[in-house]
Design a protein around this motif. Sequence first.
Motif, PDB file in Angstrom:
ATOM      1  N   VAL A  39     -62.717 -92.125 -56.944  1.00 58.14           N
ATOM      2  CA  VAL A  39     -62.024 -93.313 -56.463  1.00 58.14           C
ATOM      3  C   VAL A  39     -62.212 -94.491 -57.405  1.00 58.14           C
ATOM      4  CG1 VAL A  39     -61.863 -94.974 -54.569  1.00 58.14           C
ATOM      5  CG2 VAL A  39     -62.222 -92.547 -54.069  1.00 58.14           C
ATOM      6  N   GLY A  40     -63.468 -94.733 -57.777  1.00 56.45           N
ATOM      7  CA  GLY A  40     -63.780 -95.903 -58.591  1.00 56.45           C
ATOM      8  C   GLY A  40     -63.159 -95.877 -59.980  1.00 56.45           C
ATOM      9  N   ASP A  41     -62.855 -94.677 -60.492  1.00 55.10           N
ATOM     10  CA  ASP A  41     -62.278 -94.580 -61.836  1.00 55.10           C
ATOM     11  C   ASP A  41     -60.799 -94.951 -61.870  1.00 55.10           C
ATOM     12  OD1 ASP A  41     -64.710 -93.830 -62.701  1.00 55.10           O
ATOM     13  OD2 ASP A  41     -64.244 -91.699 -62.982  1.00 55.10           O
ATOM     14  N   LEU A  42     -60.148 -94.987 -60.712  1.00 51.88           N
ATOM     15  CA  LEU A  42     -58.741 -95.374 -60.659  1.00 51.88           C
ATOM     16  C   LEU A  42     -58.653 -96.894 -60.527  1.00 51.88           C
ATOM     17  CD1 LEU A  42     -57.472 -92.617 -58.196  1.00 51.88           C
ATOM     18  CD2 LEU A  42     -56.955 -92.769 -60.649  1.00 51.88           C
ATOM     19  N   LEU A  43     -58.049 -97.534 -61.503  1.00 53.43           N
ATOM     20  CA  LEU A  43     -58.003 -98.990 -61.530  1.00 53.43           C
ATOM     21  C   LEU A  43     -57.311 -99.553 -60.288  1.00 53.43           C
ATOM     22  CD1 LEU A  43     -58.596-101.570 -63.134  1.00 53.43           C
ATOM     23  CD2 LEU A  43     -56.370-101.298 -64.263  1.00 53.43           C
ATOM     24  N   GLU A  44     -56.206 -98.916 -59.887  1.00 50.75           N
ATOM     25  CA  GLU A  44     -55.461 -99.410 -58.731  1.00 50.75           C
ATOM     26  C   GLU A  44     -56.297 -99.334 -57.436  1.00 50.75           C
ATOM     27  OE1 GLU A  44     -52.615 -96.971 -61.380  1.00 50.75           O
ATOM     28  OE2 GLU A  44     -54.672 -96.877 -60.620  1.00 50.75           O
ATOM     29  N   ILE A  45     -57.056 -98.250 -57.304  1.00 47.04           N
ATOM     30  CA  ILE A  45     -57.871 -98.067 -56.101  1.00 47.04           C
ATOM     31  C   ILE A  45     -59.095 -98.982 -56.149  1.00 47.04           C
ATOM     32  CG2 ILE A  45     -59.103 -96.403 -54.686  1.00 47.04           C
ATOM     33  CD1 ILE A  45     -56.050 -96.072 -54.826  1.00 47.04           C
ATOM     34  N   HIS A  46     -59.623 -99.186 -57.327  1.00 44.47           N
ATOM     35  CA  HIS A  46     -60.745-100.121 -57.483  1.00 44.47           C
ATOM     36  C   HIS A  46     -60.320-101.520 -57.034  1.00 44.47           C
ATOM     37  CE1 HIS A  46     -63.906-102.505 -59.489  1.00 44.47           C
ATOM     38  NE2 HIS A  46     -64.637-101.404 -59.346  1.00 44.47           N
ATOM     39  N   GLN A  47     -59.093-101.879 -57.390  1.00 41.89           N
ATOM     40  CA  GLN A  47     -58.567-103.182 -56.962  1.00 41.89           C
ATOM     41  C   GLN A  47     -58.385-103.220 -55.443  1.00 41.89           C
ATOM     42  OE1 GLN A  47     -54.558-103.937 -58.249  1.00 41.89           O
ATOM     43  NE2 GLN A  47     -54.592-106.100 -57.642  1.00 41.89           N
TER      44      GLN A  47
END
Length: 587
Positions: A380-388
Amino acid sequence: MHNHMHYKHRNVAAFCGTQGCWKLQPTPTPLASPPLVFENLQPEAPEQPSHPMIHPITESVGEMICTDLLPYSFVENKGFCKLMNLVAPHYTLPTGIHFSSKVVPQLHQRVKTKVQENLENIEGNIVHCTADMWTRNLSTSSYLSLTGHWFVQNSSGGVAAKHKRVSALLDIKVMDTEYKPAEIFEHLQELVEEWQSMIPCRFSVGYFVTNNSCNMVKAMSDRGLKHLRCMAHSLHLIVTGAIEECHDVVNVINTARQIANTVRMSNKAIAKLHEIQERLGLTVAALIHDVPTRWNTVLFMLQRLLEQKSALIAMSTEMDLGGSVSEHQWTLMEAIVKVLEPFEEATRTVCQDDTSISSVIPCIQALRAALNELRVEKDVGDLLEIHQLVGLLQSHLEEHFQHVFETPTNTYFKATLLDPRFKIMPMALLSKLDFERLKAAVAVEVEEFLEQDSKPLGGEASSPSRTVLESEGTGKKSTSLFWGAMQSFTANNAASLVTSSGLVEIYLAESSTQSLTSDPLISYWSAKMAQSPALARVAIKYLTCPPTSVSCERLLGTGEDAVAPDYRLLPVHVPQLVFTKYNLMKF
């Protein structure tokens, strides 16, 4: 004469054309009558109005009108009259006016009397209320609903007292769509005072729970009422607000919505989807469309698309689905579902009928822990959109629930302290000084009850100083981020706290192990009422208050069906019918 006899008396005689004579026709053999449902409703004198079955049938039809929220003209429909003539041929069906003026009002009054009798057995004299406004599109009428929540003791003879939560619709008010906050308060006050006049000295309003709409919040704050905001609505605002600020997440949801719409609106597409599902060995299921007022329907829509991913990919090669999902979007969709699942579990938890405001702080803490864990999770954390998205959910969560943690002696902390499942949580969240202030505030309320010359609450005494209460069910397992965090809050509940004199300290020092899914009022405080009645009354005061106004929202969902154009139900009839329907099943 020939024509007269032919058309008016064909079963009497036949005219012999040229001979000018009449011949008697043989009496036709009557057809066999179908078996009657109400065979007993065949008195020797059909006109007898005192037959014992007449009143029950009329009452049942009245209950049907309320239960199905039908217009009173329904009893005059040809199809229904034909049915009643078949099953009860000697029963004369009253008119719609009779049902609207006598049958339903009497049923309404009987149900209202039962609610009143239940309120007369209330524990602590506290009734918590939820209120909500609903307006139908293109309508000139709005509906203000008021529900009550309390705790009662039922006992008979030598049988041990039984306690239970009770919720009821107290009333619905028809208002003009152009209402102001002051009008909302005036109508609520009118509804409450009516019940207080019926049950003097036994009906004291604790808290009003409403949604976050400006009119409701202003109506409560302007008059200084004890007001709590609906947690379910707050979670809705948190999730929808965070999603709206994530452009890529919005694109994925819009694409999913287009596909769901395209398939659901085409019989050909539905048939093709089911054919492919059967061919691939998948569960045959329809796609889900989201509803703007229910954020979790977005989650359900995405979950269903992921379940049917292989079927939709195969289907897209044969027909246009209204949109295409790239591999990256499928990955985003999986991550969005994982992020939103803790919020759905929290929403489901606070919307249960036996949940109280003591679950608010634990749910917030569980969401905080889940989001922190998602931030560091690789998938999850590696996806920029999901991190946002996770960051926005965290900021919105803190913004909406900031008021919950502002004062250490507020309602939420008191309720959490008095819930044996979460009683150690305030000590973990507050400084030592603030925790002492919280205990002192609860002790003051206990002292007030001790000073009152009141009867014991009844019930059987529990075991002396150590109470270990196990739920029969195993409860929820820590199979998710949300419930894993919730379980961790109760893991040390068996550890002894600092013991000192006083009822509050004795309660805190007790070891109690309970399932997260248990109701502390029933499983713990009901057994404590004889031993510590004053402390139990304070606990009842807070733990009977629901954390959401969902009971009103569900109710007005019922009202929406009632005032649909197909039913032609007049707004003036809605309050009486909905009140009777809602409470008929409970009392």
